[in-house]
Write a protein that holds these residues in place. Structure first.
Motif, PDB file in Angstrom:
ATOM      1  N   MET A 117       2.429   0.134  -6.624  1.00  0.00           N
ATOM      2  CA  MET A 117       1.814   0.774  -5.464  1.00  0.00           C
ATOM      3  C   MET A 117       0.965   1.962  -5.896  1.00  0.00           C
ATOM      4  O   MET A 117      -0.150   2.156  -5.397  1.00  0.00           O
ATOM      5  CB  MET A 117       2.891   1.220  -4.478  1.00  0.00           C
ATOM      6  CG  MET A 117       2.361   1.805  -3.190  1.00  0.00           C
ATOM      7  SD  MET A 117       1.580   0.581  -2.116  1.00  0.00           S
ATOM      8  CE  MET A 117       3.031  -0.235  -1.449  1.00  0.00           C
ATOM      9  N   LEU A 118       1.470   2.763  -6.841  1.00  0.00           N
ATOM     10  CA  LEU A 118       0.710   3.905  -7.341  1.00  0.00           C
ATOM     11  C   LEU A 118      -0.560   3.432  -8.045  1.00  0.00           C
ATOM     12  O   LEU A 118      -1.648   3.989  -7.833  1.00  0.00           O
ATOM     13  CB  LEU A 118       1.576   4.732  -8.295  1.00  0.00           C
ATOM     14  CG  LEU A 118       0.863   5.857  -9.061  1.00  0.00           C
ATOM     15  CD1 LEU A 118       0.242   6.859  -8.093  1.00  0.00           C
ATOM     16  CD2 LEU A 118       1.837   6.572 -10.004  1.00  0.00           C
ATOM     17  N   ALA A 119      -0.435   2.402  -8.875  1.00  0.00           N
ATOM     18  CA  ALA A 119      -1.592   1.874  -9.599  1.00  0.00           C
ATOM     19  C   ALA A 119      -2.646   1.358  -8.619  1.00  0.00           C
ATOM     20  O   ALA A 119      -3.844   1.633  -8.766  1.00  0.00           O
ATOM     21  CB  ALA A 119      -1.147   0.762 -10.549  1.00  0.00           C
ATOM     22  N   LYS A 120      -2.212   0.634  -7.595  1.00  0.00           N
ATOM     23  CA  LYS A 120      -3.156   0.073  -6.625  1.00  0.00           C
ATOM     24  C   LYS A 120      -3.785   1.175  -5.768  1.00  0.00           C
ATOM     25  O   LYS A 120      -4.973   1.112  -5.435  1.00  0.00           O
ATOM     26  CB  LYS A 120      -2.436  -0.946  -5.737  1.00  0.00           C
ATOM     27  CG  LYS A 120      -2.020  -2.208  -6.476  1.00  0.00           C
ATOM     28  CD  LYS A 120      -1.068  -3.055  -5.650  1.00  0.00           C
ATOM     29  CE  LYS A 120      -1.770  -4.111  -4.883  1.00  0.00           C
ATOM     30  NZ  LYS A 120      -0.823  -5.041  -4.212  1.00  0.00           N
ATOM     31  N   ALA A 121      -2.995   2.191  -5.424  1.00  0.00           N
ATOM     32  CA  ALA A 121      -3.524   3.297  -4.614  1.00  0.00           C
ATOM     33  C   ALA A 121      -4.582   4.073  -5.386  1.00  0.00           C
ATOM     34  O   ALA A 121      -5.630   4.440  -4.829  1.00  0.00           O
ATOM     35  CB  ALA A 121      -2.391   4.223  -4.183  1.00  0.00           C
ATOM     36  N   LEU A 122      -4.318   4.331  -6.681  1.00  0.00           N
ATOM     37  CA  LEU A 122      -5.290   5.055  -7.500  1.00  0.00           C
ATOM     38  C   LEU A 122      -6.570   4.240  -7.648  1.00  0.00           C
ATOM     39  O   LEU A 122      -7.675   4.777  -7.554  1.00  0.00           O
ATOM     40  CB  LEU A 122      -4.689   5.357  -8.872  1.00  0.00           C
ATOM     41  CG  LEU A 122      -5.555   6.193  -9.833  1.00  0.00           C
ATOM     42  CD1 LEU A 122      -5.863   7.556  -9.214  1.00  0.00           C
ATOM     43  CD2 LEU A 122      -4.854   6.378 -11.171  1.00  0.00           C
ATOM     44  N   ALA A 123      -6.413   2.936  -7.848  1.00  0.00           N
ATOM     45  CA  ALA A 123      -7.591   2.067  -7.998  1.00  0.00           C
ATOM     46  C   ALA A 123      -8.389   1.988  -6.697  1.00  0.00           C
ATOM     47  O   ALA A 123      -9.623   2.043  -6.709  1.00  0.00           O
ATOM     48  CB  ALA A 123      -7.148   0.673  -8.431  1.00  0.00           C
ATOM     49  N   LYS A 124      -7.692   1.876  -5.572  1.00  0.00           N
ATOM     50  CA  LYS A 124      -8.378   1.706  -4.282  1.00  0.00           C
ATOM     51  C   LYS A 124      -9.010   3.000  -3.790  1.00  0.00           C
ATOM     52  O   LYS A 124      -9.920   2.973  -2.957  1.00  0.00           O
ATOM     53  CB  LYS A 124      -7.388   1.176  -3.236  1.00  0.00           C
ATOM     54  CG  LYS A 124      -8.074   0.554  -2.025  1.00  0.00           C
ATOM     55  CD  LYS A 124      -7.098  -0.168  -1.115  1.00  0.00           C
ATOM     56  CE  LYS A 124      -7.831  -0.778   0.087  1.00  0.00           C
ATOM     57  NZ  LYS A 124      -6.902  -1.471   1.009  1.00  0.00           N
ATOM     58  N   SER A 125      -8.537   4.149  -4.296  1.00  0.00           N
ATOM     59  CA  SER A 125      -9.108   5.426  -3.862  1.00  0.00           C
ATOM     60  C   SER A 125     -10.481   5.680  -4.480  1.00  0.00           C
ATOM     61  O   SER A 125     -11.168   6.631  -4.110  1.00  0.00           O
ATOM     62  CB  SER A 125      -8.160   6.573  -4.229  1.00  0.00           C
ATOM     63  OG  SER A 125      -8.030   6.682  -5.637  1.00  0.00           O
TER      64      SER A 125
END
Length: 330
Positions: free
Chosen positions: A60-68
Protein backbone atom coordinates in the motif's frame (compact mmCIF):
# COMPACT_ATOMS: atom_id res chain seq x y z
CA UNK A 1 24.60 29.97 -7.45
CA UNK A 2 23.81 32.59 -4.81
CA UNK A 3 22.49 31.78 -1.38
CA UNK A 4 19.17 33.44 -2.33
CA UNK A 5 18.79 31.22 -5.40
CA UNK A 6 19.64 28.15 -3.33
CA UNK A 7 17.06 29.05 -0.71
CA UNK A 8 14.40 29.64 -3.38
CA UNK A 9 15.04 26.19 -4.83
CA UNK A 10 14.87 24.63 -1.38
CA UNK A 11 11.59 26.42 -0.65
CA UNK A 12 10.08 25.08 -3.88
CA UNK A 13 11.42 21.62 -3.08
CA UNK A 14 9.91 21.65 0.40
CA UNK A 15 6.53 22.78 -0.91
CA UNK A 16 6.35 20.06 -3.58
CA UNK A 17 7.64 17.39 -1.20
CA UNK A 18 5.04 18.44 1.36
CA UNK A 19 2.25 17.95 -1.19
CA UNK A 20 3.52 14.45 -2.00
CA UNK A 21 3.88 13.64 1.70
CA UNK A 22 0.31 14.66 2.44
CA UNK A 23 -0.95 12.59 -0.48
CA UNK A 24 0.85 9.49 0.77
CA UNK A 25 -0.19 10.04 4.39
CA UNK A 26 -3.83 10.24 3.30
CA UNK A 27 -3.45 6.52 2.57
CA UNK A 28 -0.84 5.41 5.14
CA UNK A 29 -2.03 6.11 8.69
CA UNK A 30 0.28 6.86 11.59
CA UNK A 31 3.65 6.32 9.86
CA UNK A 32 5.08 9.84 9.27
CA UNK A 33 8.72 8.76 9.70
CA UNK A 34 8.35 5.90 7.22
CA UNK A 35 6.73 8.22 4.67
CA UNK A 36 9.44 10.85 5.18
CA UNK A 37 12.21 8.31 4.69
CA UNK A 38 10.52 7.05 1.52
CA UNK A 39 10.44 10.63 0.20
CA UNK A 40 14.09 11.08 1.14
CA UNK A 41 15.07 8.07 -0.97
CA UNK A 42 12.95 9.31 -3.88
CA UNK A 43 14.57 12.76 -3.89
CA UNK A 44 18.03 11.24 -3.48
CA UNK A 45 17.48 9.25 -6.68
CA UNK A 46 17.70 5.89 -4.91
CA UNK A 47 15.72 2.68 -4.59
CA UNK A 48 13.68 1.63 -1.55
CA UNK A 49 13.31 -1.76 0.13
CA UNK A 50 10.27 -2.21 2.40
CA UNK A 51 10.68 -5.20 4.70
CA UNK A 52 8.21 -6.45 7.29
CA UNK A 53 5.70 -9.15 8.11
CA UNK A 54 2.62 -9.53 5.84
CA UNK A 55 -0.33 -7.20 6.25
CA UNK A 56 1.30 -4.04 7.62
CA UNK A 57 0.90 -1.96 4.44
CA UNK A 58 4.17 -2.40 2.53
CA UNK A 59 2.52 -2.72 -0.87
CA UNK A 60 0.00 0.00 0.00
CA UNK A 61 2.85 2.39 0.83
CA UNK A 62 4.65 1.56 -2.42
CA UNK A 63 1.48 2.08 -4.47
CA UNK A 64 0.59 5.31 -2.65
CA UNK A 65 4.06 6.77 -3.26
CA UNK A 66 3.91 5.77 -6.93
CA UNK A 67 0.38 7.12 -7.43
CA UNK A 68 1.19 10.45 -5.74
CA UNK A 69 3.49 11.22 -8.69
CA UNK A 70 2.12 11.59 -12.22
CA UNK A 71 4.44 9.14 -13.96
CA UNK A 72 4.44 5.66 -15.48
CA UNK A 73 4.10 2.81 -12.97
CA UNK A 74 4.56 -0.94 -13.39
CA UNK A 75 3.96 -3.60 -10.76
CA UNK A 76 5.82 -6.93 -10.75
CA UNK A 77 4.53 -9.75 -8.59
CA UNK A 78 7.61 -11.82 -7.80
CA UNK A 79 6.85 -15.55 -7.75
CA UNK A 80 9.07 -18.65 -7.92
CA UNK A 81 8.23 -19.18 -11.61
CA UNK A 82 8.93 -15.57 -12.68
CA UNK A 83 11.58 -15.40 -15.42
CA UNK A 84 14.28 -12.71 -15.87
CA UNK A 85 12.84 -11.86 -19.31
CA UNK A 86 9.48 -11.09 -17.67
CA UNK A 87 11.27 -8.21 -15.98
CA UNK A 88 13.74 -6.95 -18.59
CA UNK A 89 11.95 -7.89 -21.82
CA UNK A 90 12.49 -10.34 -24.66
CA UNK A 91 13.25 -10.26 -28.39
CA UNK A 92 10.47 -11.74 -30.53
CA UNK A 93 10.90 -12.68 -34.18
CA UNK A 94 8.61 -10.70 -36.48
CA UNK A 95 7.55 -12.93 -39.36
CA UNK A 96 6.51 -10.05 -41.61
CA UNK A 97 9.61 -7.91 -41.12
CA UNK A 98 11.94 -10.93 -40.94
CA UNK A 99 13.76 -9.56 -37.91
CA UNK A 100 13.75 -9.67 -34.15
CA UNK A 101 11.81 -7.00 -32.27
CA UNK A 102 12.47 -6.18 -28.61
CA UNK A 103 9.40 -6.27 -26.37
CA UNK A 104 10.13 -4.20 -23.23
CA UNK A 105 9.50 -5.86 -19.86
CA UNK A 106 7.87 -4.47 -16.74
CA UNK A 107 11.05 -2.65 -15.67
CA UNK A 108 10.47 -0.03 -18.39
CA UNK A 109 8.60 2.41 -16.16
CA UNK A 110 9.50 5.38 -13.99
CA UNK A 111 8.27 3.74 -10.80
CA UNK A 112 8.64 -0.05 -10.60
CA UNK A 113 6.89 -1.79 -7.69
CA UNK A 114 8.45 -5.18 -6.96
CA UNK A 115 6.00 -6.98 -4.69
CA UNK A 116 7.50 -9.69 -2.43
CA UNK A 117 10.79 -9.56 -4.30
CA UNK A 118 12.35 -12.34 -2.23
CA UNK A 119 9.80 -14.93 -3.38
CA UNK A 120 11.51 -15.18 -6.77
CA UNK A 121 14.71 -17.13 -7.35
CA UNK A 122 18.08 -15.32 -7.02
CA UNK A 123 18.51 -15.62 -10.81
CA UNK A 124 15.31 -13.66 -11.42
CA UNK A 125 16.12 -11.13 -8.70
CA UNK A 126 19.46 -10.50 -10.41
CA UNK A 127 17.64 -9.32 -13.54
CA UNK A 128 17.22 -5.97 -11.78
CA UNK A 129 20.93 -5.43 -11.07
CA UNK A 130 21.83 -3.54 -14.25
CA UNK A 131 18.56 -1.59 -14.23
CA UNK A 132 18.96 -0.37 -10.66
CA UNK A 133 22.59 0.68 -10.98
CA UNK A 134 22.91 1.93 -14.55
CA UNK A 135 19.31 2.82 -15.43
CA UNK A 136 19.48 0.67 -18.56
CA UNK A 137 18.75 -2.82 -19.87
CA UNK A 138 21.05 -4.80 -22.15
CA UNK A 139 19.43 -7.49 -24.27
CA UNK A 140 20.82 -9.32 -27.32
CA UNK A 141 23.81 -7.01 -27.48
CA UNK A 142 21.74 -3.81 -27.47
CA UNK A 143 21.33 -1.33 -24.64
CA UNK A 144 18.00 0.34 -23.89
CA UNK A 145 17.79 3.39 -21.64
CA UNK A 146 15.19 3.46 -18.88
CA UNK A 147 12.96 6.52 -18.33
CA UNK A 148 13.78 9.22 -15.78
CA UNK A 149 13.17 9.47 -12.94
CA UNK A 150 13.58 5.77 -12.27
CA UNK A 151 12.90 4.18 -8.88
CA UNK A 152 12.41 0.61 -7.72
CA UNK A 153 10.23 0.21 -4.64
CA UNK A 154 10.42 -3.41 -3.51
CA UNK A 155 8.64 -5.17 -0.68
CA UNK A 156 9.79 -8.34 1.02
CA UNK A 157 8.85 -10.54 3.94
CA UNK A 158 11.45 -11.53 6.56
CA UNK A 159 13.67 -14.33 5.25
CA UNK A 160 12.51 -16.67 8.04
CA UNK A 161 9.06 -16.88 6.44
CA UNK A 162 7.86 -19.70 4.19
CA UNK A 163 8.72 -19.57 0.50
CA UNK A 164 11.31 -16.78 0.63
CA UNK A 165 14.84 -16.58 -0.77
CA UNK A 166 17.50 -14.29 0.70
CA UNK A 167 18.30 -11.33 -1.54
CA UNK A 168 21.80 -11.57 -3.08
CA UNK A 169 24.34 -9.20 -1.51
CA UNK A 170 24.73 -7.32 -4.81
CA UNK A 171 20.95 -6.79 -4.93
CA UNK A 172 20.70 -5.49 -1.36
CA UNK A 173 23.59 -3.12 -1.96
CA UNK A 174 21.68 -1.40 -4.76
CA UNK A 175 18.83 -0.40 -2.46
CA UNK A 176 19.60 2.97 -0.90
CA UNK A 177 17.61 2.24 2.25
CA UNK A 178 15.61 -0.48 3.93
CA UNK A 179 12.52 0.54 5.89
CA UNK A 180 10.47 -1.51 8.31
CA UNK A 181 6.86 -0.33 8.29
CA UNK A 182 5.90 -1.88 11.62
CA UNK A 183 2.50 -2.30 13.23
CA UNK A 184 0.39 0.86 13.59
CA UNK A 185 -0.60 2.29 16.94
CA UNK A 186 -4.07 1.51 18.25
CA UNK A 187 -5.33 5.00 17.33
CA UNK A 188 -3.89 4.77 13.82
CA UNK A 189 -5.45 1.34 13.37
CA UNK A 190 -8.83 2.72 14.42
CA UNK A 191 -8.52 5.56 11.90
CA UNK A 192 -7.54 2.98 9.29
CA UNK A 193 -10.74 1.03 9.96
CA UNK A 194 -12.74 4.20 9.39
CA UNK A 195 -10.98 5.31 6.19
CA UNK A 196 -10.43 1.84 4.67
CA UNK A 197 -13.69 0.31 5.82
CA UNK A 198 -15.57 1.22 2.65
CA UNK A 199 -13.64 2.41 -0.40
CA UNK A 200 -9.84 2.31 -0.29
CA UNK A 201 -8.35 5.85 -0.10
CA UNK A 202 -5.84 4.72 -2.73
CA UNK A 203 -8.61 4.84 -5.33
CA UNK A 204 -9.28 8.53 -4.71
CA UNK A 205 -5.60 9.51 -4.48
CA UNK A 206 -4.60 12.08 -7.09
CA UNK A 207 -1.04 12.91 -8.20
CA UNK A 208 0.53 15.71 -6.16
CA UNK A 209 3.51 16.22 -8.50
CA UNK A 210 4.63 15.46 -12.03
CA UNK A 211 7.65 13.42 -13.07
CA UNK A 212 9.29 16.63 -14.34
CA UNK A 213 8.87 18.15 -10.85
CA UNK A 214 10.63 15.18 -9.27
CA UNK A 215 13.52 15.49 -11.74
CA UNK A 216 13.95 19.15 -10.76
CA UNK A 217 13.88 18.24 -7.08
CA UNK A 218 16.52 15.55 -7.58
CA UNK A 219 18.73 18.11 -9.32
CA UNK A 220 18.20 20.58 -6.46
CA UNK A 221 19.15 17.94 -3.89
CA UNK A 222 22.44 17.28 -5.71
CA UNK A 223 23.43 20.92 -5.13
CA UNK A 224 23.12 20.67 -1.33
CA UNK A 225 26.52 21.33 0.25
CA UNK A 226 28.43 18.65 2.17
CA UNK A 227 31.49 19.83 4.13
CA UNK A 228 34.75 17.90 4.19
CA UNK A 229 34.26 17.04 7.87
CA UNK A 230 30.80 15.54 7.22
CA UNK A 231 32.14 13.55 4.25
CA UNK A 232 34.93 12.24 6.45
CA UNK A 233 32.40 11.34 9.13
CA UNK A 234 30.40 9.27 6.62
CA UNK A 235 33.56 7.49 5.47
CA UNK A 236 34.59 6.74 9.07
CA UNK A 237 31.20 5.16 9.77
CA UNK A 238 31.27 2.88 6.72
CA UNK A 239 34.95 2.04 7.22
CA UNK A 240 34.20 0.96 10.79
CA UNK A 241 31.75 -1.66 9.52
CA UNK A 242 34.54 -3.25 7.44
CA UNK A 243 36.76 -3.84 10.47
CA UNK A 244 34.06 -4.76 13.00
CA UNK A 245 34.94 -8.15 14.54
CA UNK A 246 31.34 -9.39 14.42
CA UNK A 247 30.71 -8.51 10.78
CA UNK A 248 31.95 -10.68 7.92
CA UNK A 249 30.79 -8.18 5.29
CA UNK A 250 30.91 -4.43 5.82
CA UNK A 251 29.44 -1.52 3.90
CA UNK A 252 30.67 -0.89 0.36
CA UNK A 253 31.84 2.44 -1.12
CA UNK A 254 28.42 2.53 -2.81
CA UNK A 255 26.92 2.55 0.70
CA UNK A 256 28.98 5.63 1.59
CA UNK A 257 27.76 7.37 -1.57
CA UNK A 258 24.15 6.43 -0.80
CA UNK A 259 24.50 7.65 2.78
CA UNK A 260 25.71 11.09 1.69
CA UNK A 261 23.09 11.37 -1.07
CA UNK A 262 20.31 10.47 1.35
CA UNK A 263 21.66 12.98 3.88
CA UNK A 264 21.56 15.70 1.22
CA UNK A 265 17.92 14.88 0.50
CA UNK A 266 17.09 14.93 4.23
CA UNK A 267 18.77 18.32 4.60
CA UNK A 268 16.83 19.69 1.62
CA UNK A 269 13.54 18.41 3.05
CA UNK A 270 14.41 20.23 6.28
CA UNK A 271 14.94 23.45 4.30
CA UNK A 272 18.72 23.48 4.67
CA UNK A 273 21.29 23.92 1.91
CA UNK A 274 23.93 21.99 3.84
CA UNK A 275 24.23 18.60 5.53
CA UNK A 276 24.68 18.24 9.29
CA UNK A 277 26.11 15.21 11.10
CA UNK A 278 22.58 14.71 12.47
CA UNK A 279 21.39 13.89 8.94
CA UNK A 280 24.06 11.21 8.63
CA UNK A 281 23.23 9.78 12.07
CA UNK A 282 19.48 9.56 11.42
CA UNK A 283 20.01 7.74 8.12
CA UNK A 284 22.90 5.45 9.08
CA UNK A 285 20.72 2.52 10.21
CA UNK A 286 18.25 2.44 7.27
CA UNK A 287 21.05 3.01 4.73
CA UNK A 288 23.75 0.71 6.13
CA UNK A 289 22.16 -2.08 8.18
CA UNK A 290 20.68 -4.14 5.32
CA UNK A 291 24.07 -4.33 3.56
CA UNK A 292 25.94 -5.90 6.49
CA UNK A 293 26.42 -9.59 7.15
CA UNK A 294 27.07 -10.71 10.75
CA UNK A 295 29.36 -13.60 11.62
CA UNK A 296 27.88 -16.97 12.56
CA UNK A 297 28.69 -16.33 16.22
CA UNK A 298 26.94 -12.94 16.13
CA UNK A 299 23.87 -14.60 14.67
CA UNK A 300 23.91 -17.23 17.43
CA UNK A 301 24.09 -14.41 19.97
CA UNK A 302 21.07 -12.82 18.24
CA UNK A 303 22.93 -9.59 17.52
CA UNK A 304 21.39 -7.58 14.70
CA UNK A 305 23.09 -5.39 12.12
CA UNK A 306 21.03 -2.46 13.38
CA UNK A 307 22.71 -2.89 16.78
CA UNK A 308 26.15 -2.91 15.16
CA UNK A 309 25.44 0.34 13.29
CA UNK A 310 24.13 1.96 16.48
CA UNK A 311 27.29 0.83 18.30
CA UNK A 312 29.51 2.30 15.58
CA UNK A 313 27.59 5.59 15.77
CA UNK A 314 28.23 5.77 19.52
CA UNK A 315 31.97 5.12 19.11
CA UNK A 316 32.65 7.45 16.17
CA UNK A 317 33.60 11.05 16.90
CA UNK A 318 31.03 13.52 15.63
CA UNK A 319 32.40 16.56 13.74
CA UNK A 320 31.44 20.17 14.48
CA UNK A 321 27.74 20.28 13.52
CA UNK A 322 27.89 23.92 12.42
CA UNK A 323 31.09 23.86 10.37
CA UNK A 324 29.14 23.65 7.10
CA UNK A 325 26.79 26.40 8.22
CA UNK A 326 29.65 28.84 8.93
CA UNK A 327 31.41 27.90 5.70
CA UNK A 328 28.38 28.61 3.52
CA UNK A 329 27.36 31.77 5.37
CA UNK A 330 23.90 30.58 6.50
Amino acid sequence: MTTYEEQTKLTDLSATAEQVRRAVESVIEGKPEVVRLSLTVLLAGGHLLLEDVPGVGKTMLAKALAKSIDCSVQRIQFTPDLLPTDITGVSVYDQQRKEFEFKPGAVFAQIVIGDEINRASPKTQSALLESMEERQVTADGRTYELPSPFMVIATQNPVEMEGTYPLPEAQRDRFMARVSVGYPSADAELRMLESHGGVSPLESLRPAAHASDILKLIEAVREVHVSDSVRRYAVELTSATRTHPELRLGASPRATLHLVRAAKAAAALAGRGFVLPDDIQQLAVPVLAHRLLPTAQAQLNRHTTEQFVADILRRTTVPDPYAAQRLRGY
